[in-house]
Design a protein around this motif. Structure first.
Motif, mmCIF file in Angstrom:
data_model
loop_
_atom_site.group_PDB
_atom_site.id
_atom_site.type_symbol
_atom_site.label_atom_id
_atom_site.label_comp_id
_atom_site.label_asym_id
_atom_site.label_seq_id
_atom_site.Cartn_x
_atom_site.Cartn_y
_atom_site.Cartn_z
ATOM 1 N N GLN A 1 -31.932 64.670 42.235
ATOM 2 C CA GLN A 1 -31.462 65.840 41.487
ATOM 3 C C GLN A 1 -32.523 66.925 41.578
ATOM 4 O O GLN A 1 -33.709 66.626 41.661
ATOM 5 C CB GLN A 1 -31.320 65.505 39.993
ATOM 6 N N ASN B 1 -28.150 57.689 26.143
ATOM 7 C CA ASN B 1 -28.194 56.298 25.713
ATOM 8 C C ASN B 1 -29.590 55.678 25.797
ATOM 9 O O ASN B 1 -29.757 54.486 25.552
ATOM 10 C CB ASN B 1 -27.193 55.449 26.518
ATOM 11 N N TYR B 2 -30.566 56.474 26.169
ATOM 12 C CA TYR B 2 -31.929 55.955 26.260
ATOM 13 C C TYR B 2 -32.843 56.992 25.637
ATOM 14 O O TYR B 2 -32.783 58.186 25.983
ATOM 15 C CB TYR B 2 -32.301 55.688 27.721
ATOM 16 N N TYR C 1 -41.910 67.648 36.384
ATOM 17 C CA TYR C 1 -41.539 68.470 35.240
ATOM 18 C C TYR C 1 -42.569 69.592 35.101
ATOM 19 O O TYR C 1 -43.729 69.447 35.483
ATOM 20 C CB TYR C 1 -41.567 67.655 33.939
ATOM 21 N N PHE D 1 -36.207 66.745 26.679
ATOM 22 C CA PHE D 1 -37.216 66.626 25.634
ATOM 23 C C PHE D 1 -36.921 67.549 24.454
ATOM 24 O O PHE D 1 -36.362 68.642 24.620
ATOM 25 C CB PHE D 1 -38.595 67.013 26.187
ATOM 26 N N PRO E 1 -26.745 57.841 31.071
ATOM 27 C CA PRO E 1 -26.603 56.838 32.134
ATOM 28 C C PRO E 1 -26.546 57.500 33.502
ATOM 29 O O PRO E 1 -26.076 58.624 33.639
ATOM 30 C CB PRO E 1 -25.266 56.169 31.810
ATOM 31 N N ASN E 2 -27.018 56.810 34.499
ATOM 32 C CA ASN E 2 -26.960 57.249 35.891
ATOM 33 C C ASN E 2 -27.830 58.459 36.193
ATOM 34 O O ASN E 2 -27.682 59.077 37.249
ATOM 35 C CB ASN E 2 -25.520 57.549 36.314
ATOM 36 N N THR E 3 -28.689 58.852 35.263
ATOM 37 C CA THR E 3 -29.675 59.876 35.569
ATOM 38 C C THR E 3 -30.974 59.526 34.884
ATOM 39 O O THR E 3 -30.977 59.120 33.737
ATOM 40 C CB THR E 3 -29.216 61.282 35.146
ATOM 41 N N GLY E 4 -32.050 59.676 35.591
ATOM 42 C CA GLY E 4 -33.339 59.410 34.969
ATOM 43 C C GLY E 4 -33.922 60.646 34.325
ATOM 44 O O GLY E 4 -34.948 60.581 33.663
ATOM 45 N N LYS E 5 -33.234 61.772 34.504
ATOM 46 C CA LYS E 5 -33.752 63.034 33.978
ATOM 47 C C LYS E 5 -33.837 62.973 32.459
ATOM 48 O O LYS E 5 -32.858 62.653 31.778
ATOM 49 C CB LYS E 5 -32.818 64.172 34.398
ATOM 50 N N LEU E 6 -35.031 63.280 31.940
ATOM 51 C CA LEU E 6 -35.260 63.265 30.502
ATOM 52 C C LEU E 6 -35.098 64.673 29.942
ATOM 53 O O LEU E 6 -35.584 65.640 30.519
ATOM 54 C CB LEU E 6 -36.670 62.759 30.195
ATOM 55 N N SER F 1 -32.044 60.444 27.699
ATOM 56 C CA SER F 1 -31.414 60.520 29.014
ATOM 57 C C SER F 1 -30.053 59.842 28.965
ATOM 58 O O SER F 1 -29.785 58.997 28.105
ATOM 59 C CB SER F 1 -32.284 59.898 30.104
ATOM 60 N N GLN G 1 -33.729 54.236 38.682
ATOM 61 C CA GLN G 1 -33.249 55.629 38.604
ATOM 62 C C GLN G 1 -32.988 56.077 37.193
ATOM 63 O O GLN G 1 -33.132 57.253 36.865
ATOM 64 C CB GLN G 1 -31.939 55.758 39.396
ATOM 65 N N SER G 2 -32.547 55.171 36.321
ATOM 66 C CA SER G 2 -32.171 55.616 34.985
ATOM 67 C C SER G 2 -32.404 54.523 33.959
ATOM 68 O O SER G 2 -32.595 53.358 34.305
ATOM 69 C CB SER G 2 -30.693 56.029 34.966
ATOM 70 N N ASN G 3 -32.373 54.934 32.683
ATOM 71 C CA ASN G 3 -32.464 54.004 31.559
ATOM 72 C C ASN G 3 -33.657 53.069 31.645
ATOM 73 O O ASN G 3 -33.566 51.892 31.304
ATOM 74 C CB ASN G 3 -31.196 53.154 31.461
ATOM 75 N N PHE H 1 -40.576 61.959 39.539
ATOM 76 C CA PHE H 1 -40.068 63.158 38.865
ATOM 77 C C PHE H 1 -41.159 64.228 38.843
ATOM 78 O O PHE H 1 -42.341 63.916 38.753
ATOM 79 C CB PHE H 1 -39.712 62.859 37.404
#
Lengths: 112, 114
Positions: free
Chosen positions: B56, A31-32, B35, A102, A95-100, A93, B98-100, B33
């Motif tokens: 994570q 969603n982002y 990467y 790519f 919701p509820n995770t910032g992990k992108l 990414s 944390q997100s978005n 983060f």
């Protein structure tokens, strides 16, 4: 299965033209969607981003068009300049995770 | 201009050697983060923290990779026994939430394992 895909792999436009970079994704929970610009030897720089509640985001010469139903988005760079020559990455990414996650990038060359 | 500071910019290690790189996140950003970007420009998420806690991480980091973000000190990523396949650009990034939210990257540490 690649979650985020970009096309084309490389794109050449003339100065002043509009460059269109495409991105599609698999995971419907994404969603982002940020776009990053990366020059050789540098880290990626955040260019512009959009959230899935919007279908368009504009910032100067850069515009994202987002189609949630088709899970596609595109970055339009108007009045392209030689200084825009770089690799552009679409990311996503959930919701509820910032992990992108790519895509593999599009190498843009703008010829003067 | 990125306010995430990574050191060193370049790191050369022999196989089996320890490699350590550091990151100072943007001021006020509690989320960090790491990467890995390989020579084919593929990004691999390694780990992220909020303040000192791991949010994570991928399995790879549980073996030869370790990372920490101690209070009042730079964050760090360490590879205990470097392998040729670890040669890559290691990117640190930070964000406010944390997100978005916007995630800002540093210039990276280019690790070459010879």
């Amino acid at each position: 299965q690649q979650q985020v895909r970009q096309s084309p792999q490389s794109l050449t436009v003339w100065e002043g033209e509009t460059a269109i970079l495409n991105c599609s994704y698999e995971d419907s929970t994404f969603n982002y969607f940020p776009w990053y610009q990366q020059f050789p030897g540098e880290g990626p720089a955040l260019l512009i981003s959009i959230r899935s509640v919007s279908d368009k985001k504009e910032d100067g010469r850069f515009t994202i068009f987002f189609n949630k139903r088709e899970k596609k988005l595109s970055l339009h760079i108007t009045d392209s300049q030689p200084g825009d020559s770089a690799t552009y990455f679409c990311a996503a990414s959930a919701p509820n995770t910032g992990k992108l996650t790519f895509g593999d990038g599009t190498v843009l060359t703008v010829k003067p | 201009n990125s306010k995430v500071i990574q050191t060193p910019r370049y790191l050369v290690k022999g196989q089996g050697q320890k490699a350590k790189m550091r990151c100072i996140p943007e001021k006020g950003h509690p989320v960090v983060f790491w990467y890995q970007q390989n020579k084919n420009n593929e990004f691999k998420f390694l780990i992220n923290f909020q303040n000192q806690e791991v949010l994570q991480q991928i399995d790879m980091t549980e073996k030869r990779f370790s990372a920490e973000c101690p209070s009042n000190s730079p964050c760090s990523l360490e590879i205990q026994s470097s392998e040729a396949g670890d040669s890559a650009l290691y990117l640190c990034a930070s964000s406010l939430l944390q997100s978005n939210t916007e995630v800002f990257f540093g210039k990276g540490t280019r690790l070459t394992v010879v």
